[in-house]
Design a protein around this motif. Sequence first.
Motif, PDB file in Angstrom:
ATOM      1  N   MET B   1       0.844  -1.216   0.000  1.00  0.00           N
ATOM      2  CA  MET B   1       0.000   0.000   0.000  1.00  0.00           C
ATOM      3  C   MET B   1       0.878   1.266   0.000  1.00  0.00           C
ATOM      4  N   ASN B   2       0.478   2.223  -0.805  1.00  0.00           N
ATOM      5  CA  ASN B   2       1.261   3.465  -0.849  1.00  0.00           C
ATOM      6  C   ASN B   2       0.981   4.325   0.406  1.00  0.00           C
ATOM      7  N   THR B   3       2.034   4.564   1.183  1.00  0.00           N
ATOM      8  CA  THR B   3       1.877   5.303   2.440  1.00  0.00           C
ATOM      9  C   THR B   3       1.346   6.715   2.198  1.00  0.00           C
ATOM     10  N   LEU B   4       1.763   7.290   1.014  1.00  0.00           N
ATOM     11  CA  LEU B   4       1.432   8.684   0.767  1.00  0.00           C
ATOM     12  C   LEU B   4      -0.077   8.935   0.663  1.00  0.00           C
ATOM     13  N   ILE B   5      -0.819   7.912   0.221  1.00  0.00           N
ATOM     14  CA  ILE B   5      -2.266   8.089   0.117  1.00  0.00           C
ATOM     15  C   ILE B   5      -2.863   8.213   1.512  1.00  0.00           C
ATOM     16  N   TRP B   6      -2.348   7.385   2.417  1.00  0.00           N
ATOM     17  CA  TRP B   6      -2.921   7.343   3.758  1.00  0.00           C
ATOM     18  C   TRP B   6      -2.345   8.422   4.666  1.00  0.00           C
ATOM     19  N   LEU B   7      -1.081   8.671   4.487  1.00  0.00           N
ATOM     20  CA  LEU B   7      -0.450   9.672   5.339  1.00  0.00           C
ATOM     21  C   LEU B   7       0.485  10.508   4.469  1.00  0.00           C
ATOM     22  N   PRO B   8       0.034  11.701   4.009  1.00  0.00           N
ATOM     23  CA  PRO B   8       0.884  12.512   3.132  1.00  0.00           C
ATOM     24  C   PRO B   8       2.257  12.771   3.759  1.00  0.00           C
ATOM     25  N   ALA B   9       3.299  12.660   2.928  1.00  0.00           N
ATOM     26  CA  ALA B   9       4.673  12.738   3.433  1.00  0.00           C
ATOM     27  C   ALA B   9       4.934  14.008   4.231  1.00  0.00           C
ATOM     28  N   GLU B  10       4.348  15.150   3.783  1.00  0.00           N
ATOM     29  CA  GLU B  10       4.665  16.413   4.466  1.00  0.00           C
ATOM     30  C   GLU B  10       4.059  16.478   5.871  1.00  0.00           C
ATOM     31  N   LYS B  11       3.159  15.533   6.154  1.00  0.00           N
ATOM     32  CA  LYS B  11       2.545  15.576   7.487  1.00  0.00           C
ATOM     33  C   LYS B  11       3.291  14.700   8.493  1.00  0.00           C
TER      34      LYS B  11
ATOM     35  N   ILE C   9     -18.610  14.085  23.697  1.00  0.00           N
ATOM     36  CA  ILE C   9     -18.742  14.841  22.428  1.00  0.00           C
ATOM     37  C   ILE C   9     -17.397  15.490  22.083  1.00  0.00           C
ATOM     38  N   THR C  10     -16.777  16.118  23.103  1.00  0.00           N
ATOM     39  CA  THR C  10     -15.476  16.785  22.874  1.00  0.00           C
ATOM     40  C   THR C  10     -14.444  15.770  22.398  1.00  0.00           C
ATOM     41  N   LEU C  11     -14.399  14.636  23.081  1.00  0.00           N
ATOM     42  CA  LEU C  11     -13.410  13.607  22.734  1.00  0.00           C
ATOM     43  C   LEU C  11     -13.633  13.106  21.305  1.00  0.00           C
ATOM     44  N   SER C  12     -14.886  12.769  20.962  1.00  0.00           N
ATOM     45  CA  SER C  12     -15.105  12.191  19.631  1.00  0.00           C
ATOM     46  C   SER C  12     -14.783  13.185  18.519  1.00  0.00           C
ATOM     47  N   PHE C  13     -15.220  14.449  18.684  1.00  0.00           N
ATOM     48  CA  PHE C  13     -14.946  15.419  17.616  1.00  0.00           C
ATOM     49  C   PHE C  13     -13.457  15.772  17.560  1.00  0.00           C
ATOM     50  N   GLY C  14     -12.823  15.855  18.731  1.00  0.00           N
ATOM     51  CA  GLY C  14     -11.387  16.150  18.780  1.00  0.00           C
ATOM     52  C   GLY C  14     -10.593  15.069  18.073  1.00  0.00           C
ATOM     53  N   VAL C  15     -10.909  13.815  18.381  1.00  0.00           N
ATOM     54  CA  VAL C  15     -10.175  12.694  17.768  1.00  0.00           C
ATOM     55  C   VAL C  15     -10.471  12.644  16.275  1.00  0.00           C
ATOM     56  N   PHE C  16     -11.722  12.921  15.895  1.00  0.00           N
ATOM     57  CA  PHE C  16     -12.073  12.888  14.472  1.00  0.00           C
ATOM     58  C   PHE C  16     -11.270  13.933  13.685  1.00  0.00           C
ATOM     59  N   MET C  17     -11.207  15.163  14.217  1.00  0.00           N
ATOM     60  CA  MET C  17     -10.505  16.237  13.498  1.00  0.00           C
ATOM     61  C   MET C  17      -9.006  15.926  13.392  1.00  0.00           C
ATOM     62  N   LEU C  18      -8.470  15.322  14.444  1.00  0.00           N
ATOM     63  CA  LEU C  18      -7.055  14.934  14.449  1.00  0.00           C
ATOM     64  C   LEU C  18      -6.803  13.859  13.395  1.00  0.00           C
ATOM     65  N   PHE C  21      -6.977  15.086   9.825  1.00  0.00           N
ATOM     66  CA  PHE C  21      -5.843  15.931   9.418  1.00  0.00           C
ATOM     67  C   PHE C  21      -4.701  15.054   8.897  1.00  0.00           C
ATOM     68  N   PHE C  22      -4.406  13.980   9.640  1.00  0.00           N
ATOM     69  CA  PHE C  22      -3.277  13.133   9.239  1.00  0.00           C
ATOM     70  C   PHE C  22      -3.655  12.173   8.110  1.00  0.00           C
ATOM     71  N   ILE C  23      -4.883  11.660   8.141  1.00  0.00           N
ATOM     72  CA  ILE C  23      -5.292  10.679   7.136  1.00  0.00           C
ATOM     73  C   ILE C  23      -6.535  11.219   6.417  1.00  0.00           C
ATOM     74  N   VAL C  26     -11.477  10.918   4.837  1.00  0.00           N
ATOM     75  CA  VAL C  26     -12.872  11.062   5.251  1.00  0.00           C
ATOM     76  C   VAL C  26     -13.366  12.465   4.883  1.00  0.00           C
ATOM     77  N   GLY C  27     -13.025  12.867   3.650  1.00  0.00           N
ATOM     78  CA  GLY C  27     -13.325  14.218   3.179  1.00  0.00           C
ATOM     79  C   GLY C  27     -14.790  14.608   3.313  1.00  0.00           C
ATOM     80  N   GLY C  28     -15.686  13.683   2.976  1.00  0.00           N
ATOM     81  CA  GLY C  28     -17.122  13.976   3.013  1.00  0.00           C
ATOM     82  C   GLY C  28     -17.571  14.363   4.410  1.00  0.00           C
ATOM     83  N   ALA C  29     -17.186  13.528   5.387  1.00  0.00           N
ATOM     84  CA  ALA C  29     -17.584  13.782   6.775  1.00  0.00           C
ATOM     85  C   ALA C  29     -16.953  15.082   7.266  1.00  0.00           C
ATOM     86  N   TYR C  30     -15.706  15.330   6.827  1.00  0.00           N
ATOM     87  CA  TYR C  30     -14.984  16.528   7.237  1.00  0.00           C
ATOM     88  C   TYR C  30     -15.689  17.781   6.715  1.00  0.00           C
ATOM     89  N   ARG C  31     -16.139  17.720   5.448  1.00  0.00           N
ATOM     90  CA  ARG C  31     -16.852  18.863   4.875  1.00  0.00           C
ATOM     91  C   ARG C  31     -18.155  19.122   5.620  1.00  0.00           C
TER      92      ARG C  31
END
Lengths: 265, 258, 204
Positions: B1-11, C9-18, C21-23, C26-31
């Motif tokens: 699996m390509n890591t970049l899709i799941w976790l962008p490198a800059e992050k 509520i704080t925990l679930s939304f905080g963890v979701f936003m975190l 950001f990294f992965i 989940v663009g739809g839910a984020y929007r």
Amino acid sequence: MRLPRRAFAFLAVFAAVTFPLLHPLNISDRVSPEAVKFKALIDSIPAGSVVMVSFDHEASTVAEVRPLATVLARHLFSRDVKIIGLSLFAEGTAIGNQVLSLVAEEYGKKYGQDWVFLGFRPQFQAAILGMGESITNVFPRDYYGKTTSELPLLKEVFNYSQIALVVSVADGDLGYAWVDYAYTRYHARVSAMLTAVMVASYMPLYASGQLSGLVNGLKGAADYERLLDKPGAAIRSMDAQSMAHAVILLLILGGNAAYWWGRKK
Amino acid sequence: MNTLIWLPAEKIPVLIAFLCVAAALLGVFLLKRKGKSFKIRALPGASAIEEAIGRATEMGKPVFFTSGTGEIDRMATLAALSVLGEVAYKTAQYGTPLFYPNNDPVVATVAQEVVSEAASKAGHPEAYKPENVFFVTKSQFGYTAHASGLMERLKPAATLYFGTFEGESLILAETGFAQGAIQIAATDSTIQLAFFLVACDYTLIGEELFAAGGSLSGDQEVLGSIVAQDWLKAAVILLLLVGAILATFTTFNLASRL
Amino acid sequence: MTRRLVFWITLSFGVFMLFQFFIPVVGGAYRKVLDWMQVIYLSSLLVGVIALGLQHLRKVSTLSSGWGYSLVTVAGLVAMPVAAFWGTGESSVFFWLFNNMQVPMQSTVFSLLAFFVASAAFRGFRARSLPAFLLLVSAAIVMLGRVPIGTKLYFDFPAWSQALLDIPSVAARRGILIGIGLGSVATSLRVILGIERGFFGRKV
């Protein structure tokens, strides 16, 4: 009735500001390197590109931000760069629209094609982040109530990927929000035109390159006007600022003289 | 699996930094569970709050609180609300009126809840007056005009400026100064610090604002996390020093001269 | 019970936003979250404005102290939305009120800053010690370097002023910003994990 000591300081500042506005002194000035760099940044944007100008200020600072926004709009339209205007402060909306429509008229630019004004959205983080996904989703209708997805300009521009530069004309820390959300998350190129009081707090962002350009208050606007050879409101107001600075310095000197005199006695 | 899709490198650096903060927090909680107690240096500005409220009580004058123009998502606003809880608890205990005009409707709603709950906890629910904690306007200088006017009319004996401030800071602080109030400020707005330092009796600088709530309540979990913050700061300083040395070596090509 | 609900509520939304950001998968839910942030904000704005209006109406109706100010507030609160019904364009009544009342009033409050800066400078910049003297000299250079009159007095003031802003000022500010950054991350984690409970009530 005896006037308090600070009333004299207030009167001195009032006189220093009003006199040069009534009788211009026309003191010449040297252009700052930030203004030169900002102009070069705008010059590097090819004609036909799109720049987003966000009016992130309130009505209170209009005297300082209007010259900044006007000189920017003139420069962009003169180079055939298209503008998407918006505001993240309710009060910046009317001022932003007024500035853009006046300058657009001056340069014969057509609404919807060469420029659009999206209006205001509250909750700046959600708005900035949302535009990274879709501008028309955050602003389904523009300031005039037109459907944004039907405007020719917004048929070509979907999010920050098609925007050459974002300029935040700000009197507070909304410029920081553009760096935090649009630059960091969506890699949008961000720059700021700021009221002078805010500039020092933005210098770390400018020095690190997170802000690609910065214009410093009325002085920056006056420099920009000089560089474009289009003297305007900023150059006219610089005399007043000069005199106010001089009076404040004299007050500081006076305060120190009184302090040392008191100590001696 | 390509890591970049799941976790962008800059992050990845951001993720590493975040994990370091989380690990430091976890570390202090484990230490706390083992019975370690945490202490931080006294913050004169935070300690002066009780003195200021005491003075207001003696003079029979109100306490004025403002969190500036920050919205609820600002950590500085949340830190200010933590301090507000302590201030509201003390003012309710002493029977001193507390006024908190607000610039943001969401913050105003939360602040009403905080003040009301603190008054109840202090055993004086009647001390909470909803008309004293209220939303004024989103407009920065509209708010400033109202807050300054209110200060002129109330003549508070203590004015507390905790949170995010912009151009309004000096207008508010100078108005408070003219009323002869004890003034305490704490802000994360670096530019406004200069104004507060001139016009206030005590100023908490930058991150001291985040520590003020914990310092007042003595909450061990909060104090522990402040200690963790200090560990991280030491690590950042170390990294900066190493980075500066390496950059100097590279810039002047010193390695080849060794 | 409420406290527990707020925590979850704080925990679930905080963890979701975190997490998003990294992965970012989940663009739809984020929007949707971004949309809801605006909805919540506007609802609270409405509640705030209604509460403000009622509070001032009460003051006017009971003629309690300062009722005159309250009357002006209520009048303003009613006049602007009513005027906006007839349009917000440049020839509208709304725009006239905005341009000729709101802008000058707000600019006046903002301009008070110049007067307060003068009085604060008069009081604050006293050369009581060497550091205070250095602060005074730096302030003088920066002030002169930013206006034409400074360049007239000495041609290199702008460069000196720029150097002061670029080097010591940025260095000090970065130091403070690093502390603030760490403090913000730690505070947000405390909020998400429910350690910092001050914002929804004092812990006893």
